[in-house]
Design an enzyme around this catalytic site. Structure first.
Site, short mmCIF file in Angstrom:
data_model
loop_
_atom_site.label_atom_id
_atom_site.label_comp_id
_atom_site.label_asym_id
_atom_site.label_seq_id
_atom_site.Cartn_x
_atom_site.Cartn_y
_atom_site.Cartn_z
N LYS A 55 -11.73 1.03 -15.31
CA LYS A 55 -12.30 -0.22 -14.80
C LYS A 55 -12.84 -1.10 -15.92
CE LYS A 55 -11.64 0.05 -10.33
NZ LYS A 55 -10.51 -0.74 -9.78
N ASP B 198 0.85 -1.20 0.00
CA ASP B 198 0.00 0.00 0.00
C ASP B 198 0.88 1.24 0.00
OD1 ASP B 198 -3.29 0.30 0.90
OD2 ASP B 198 -2.04 2.09 0.73
N TYR C 247 -12.48 6.95 -14.16
CA TYR C 247 -12.49 5.72 -13.35
C TYR C 247 -13.19 4.57 -14.09
CZ TYR C 247 -13.72 2.85 -9.22
OH TYR C 247 -13.90 1.83 -8.32
N THR D 63 -16.41 1.38 2.19
CA THR D 63 -15.02 1.80 2.44
C THR D 63 -14.96 3.32 2.31
OG1 THR D 63 -14.33 1.82 0.12
CG2 THR D 63 -14.21 -0.30 1.25
N ASN E 233 -5.65 -4.62 -6.59
CA ASN E 233 -6.79 -4.00 -5.92
C ASN E 233 -6.62 -2.49 -5.71
OD1 ASN E 233 -9.09 -4.02 -3.66
ND2 ASN E 233 -7.24 -3.17 -2.71
N1 LIG Z 1 -15.71 0.12 -2.25
C1 LIG Z 1 -16.42 -0.23 -3.29
O1 LIG Z 1 -17.67 -0.39 -3.22
C2 LIG Z 1 -15.77 -0.46 -4.62
C3 LIG Z 1 -16.61 -0.61 -5.73
C4 LIG Z 1 -16.03 -0.89 -6.95
C5 LIG Z 1 -14.66 -0.99 -7.06
N2 LIG Z 1 -13.87 -0.82 -5.98
C6 LIG Z 1 -12.43 -0.96 -6.15
O2 LIG Z 1 -11.90 -1.75 -5.11
C7 LIG Z 1 -10.54 -1.39 -4.87
C8 LIG Z 1 -10.32 -1.09 -3.40
O3 LIG Z 1 -11.08 0.07 -3.07
P1 LIG Z 1 -11.54 0.43 -1.59
O4 LIG Z 1 -12.98 0.73 -1.67
O5 LIG Z 1 -11.04 -0.58 -0.63
O6 LIG Z 1 -10.77 1.83 -1.41
P2 LIG Z 1 -9.71 2.34 -0.30
O7 LIG Z 1 -9.41 3.76 -0.64
O8 LIG Z 1 -10.22 2.02 1.06
O9 LIG Z 1 -8.42 1.44 -0.56
C9 LIG Z 1 -7.59 1.59 -1.68
C10 LIG Z 1 -6.16 1.44 -1.23
O10 LIG Z 1 -5.30 1.52 -2.38
C11 LIG Z 1 -4.12 2.22 -2.01
N3 LIG Z 1 -3.46 2.78 -3.19
C12 LIG Z 1 -3.91 3.81 -3.96
N4 LIG Z 1 -3.05 4.06 -4.96
C13 LIG Z 1 -2.03 3.17 -4.82
C14 LIG Z 1 -0.84 2.94 -5.56
N5 LIG Z 1 -0.54 3.68 -6.65
N6 LIG Z 1 -0.01 1.94 -5.17
C15 LIG Z 1 -0.31 1.18 -4.07
N7 LIG Z 1 -1.42 1.39 -3.33
C16 LIG Z 1 -2.27 2.37 -3.69
C17 LIG Z 1 -4.62 3.30 -1.06
O11 LIG Z 1 -3.58 3.81 -0.25
C18 LIG Z 1 -5.71 2.57 -0.29
O12 LIG Z 1 -5.25 2.04 0.93
C19 LIG Z 1 -10.25 -0.20 -5.81
O13 LIG Z 1 -9.65 -0.67 -7.00
C20 LIG Z 1 -11.63 0.32 -6.10
O14 LIG Z 1 -11.68 1.05 -7.30
C21 LIG Z 1 -14.40 -0.53 -4.76
#
Ligand SMILES: NC(=O)c1ccc[n+]([C@@H]2O[C@H](COP(=O)([O-])OP(=O)(O)OC[C@H]3O[C@@H](n4cnc5c(N)ncnc54)[C@H](O)[C@@H]3O)[C@@H](O)[C@H]2O)c1
Length: 310
Positions: free
Chosen positions: A174, A37, A170, A204, A99
């Site tokens: 995706k 991370d 985004y 989240t 992720n």
């Molecule tokens: N939460 C949802 O409902 C949802 C829905 C669709 C897709 N997603 C996808 O799920 C994944 C996780 O999202 P989340 O909701 O847990 O968000 P989040 O912000 O809680 O976690 C994302 C993590 O990625 C890390 N990160 C960002 N850029 C980075 C980089 N360049 N290198 C390494 N780490 C990096 C951040 O520091 C963070 O801890 C993402 O790809 C997001 O687009 C989430």
């Protein structure tokens, strides 16, 4: 739970949210985990190893093995160091969960070049870069005669597969990740690697400000990130060797293997189409016009439930 004892996993963006849940679940199933991370803001600014270190401590406290990694997944050389980190620490890599992600939502008419580039970079290049380095190591092992059983699990989004207003950057990234999954699944099958993808719904920091998620209910919460991790653990098992190239939309315990672009509606002519004749046919088929129905309605159609925007 499938037994992943001895497997080596990398989870990118595992310091928080869904990635953290994946890291904890993989470790609970017996895998050794590289908790990657960068630790920046939701918009992708700054860096801090603390979130990754905290997840490592949680895993160790529960009796598992893990190591923290602060590489930026969108930096090609950094992604190479991340894969090498797994090899140096644990001897090899078996499971790569892509992720990590950020958000910079804006309507297209106001979107800046930086907002476009940053989001495309972290998501799309941030999937390509670790996967490319991991694939090279798996090909090498396969060519050396080893029976490789490796996993890539990517992260798309309902925004990417259904299209959400305000997320051109985004959603395009995706959608690209879903297509990347289909292509790389076909390329890496020969080396014993399966490549699948999740399209999550979870509570989240990424969703809490945008969607009306309500309070977490008592008992089973369909929006708990751990619901997504269950799919990741299942796909990581040796027994999942035959399942590849799939995109799973997940709402709680509703897991839909999506069927994306299909042949749709056919407009056919005996002769080469003339533009005016084709236009007449299009207008006859759609007398009221036609337009995408949007993410929320599309999600209801697959999961039966969906988020509503604030
Ligand atoms: N939460 C949802 O409902 C949802 C829905 C669709 C897709 N997603 C996808 O799920 C994944 C996780 O999202 P989340 O909701 O847990 O968000 P989040 O912000 O809680 O976690 C994302 C993590 O990625 C890390 N990160 C960002 N850029 C980075 C980089 N360049 N290198 C390494 N780490 C990096 C951040 O520091 C963070 O801890 C993402 O790809 C997001 O687009 C989430």
């Amino acid at each position: 739970m499938p037994n992943l004892t001895g497997k080596i996993a990398i989870v990118t963006g595992a310091g928080r949210g869904i990635g953290r849940a994946h890291a904890l679940a993989l470790a609970a199933a017996g895998a050794n985990v590289v908790v990657n991370d960068l630790g920046g803001s939701l918009a992708g600014e700054g860096a801090d190893l603390t979130p990754a270190q905290q997840v490592v401590e949680e895993i160790r406290a529960a009796g598992g093995e893990a190591v923290a990694d602060g590489e930026n997944v969108a930096d090609f050389a950094g992604a190479g160091r991340l894969v090498q980190h797994a090899v140096d620490e644990f001897g090899r890599l078996d499971i790569l969960v892509n992720n990590a992600g950020i958000l910079r939502d804006r309507m297209l008419v106001n979107m800046t070049e930086d907002e476009w580039d940053a989001v495309i970079n972290v998501h799309l290049k941030g999937h390509f870069a670790p996967t490319q380095h991991a694939a090279a190591s798996w090909r090498e092992r396969s060519k050396a005669g080893e029976e490789v059983r490796a996993r890539v699990i990517n992260t798309s989004s309902p925004s990417g597969v259904f299209g959400n207003v305000g997320q051109a950057n985004y959603g395009a990234a995706k959608a690209g990740i879903a297509a990347f999954t289909l292509i790389v699944a076909q390329e890496l099958g020969r080396y014993g690697v399966t490549v699948n993808c999740v399209a999550p719904n979870a509570r989240t920091r990424m969703t809490e400000d945008t969607f009306d998620m309500g309070e977490a209910p008592e008992g089973h919460d369909p929006l708990d990130p751990s619901n997504i991790s269950t799919v990741v653990v299942a796909l990581s098992a040796d027994e999942a060797q035959g399942i590849t190239g799939q995109v799973f939309h997940i709402w709680g315990s509703a897991v839909n293997a999506l069927r994306g672009w299909s042949s749709g509606e056919l407009f056919e002519s005996e002769e080469p189409w003339q533009a005016d004749a084709l236009l007449t046919q299009l207008r006859e088929r759609w007398p009221e016009g036609v337009a995408p129905r949007g993410m929320v309605e599309s999600m209801q159609a697959v999961g039966g439930r969906s988020l509503s925007t604030k």
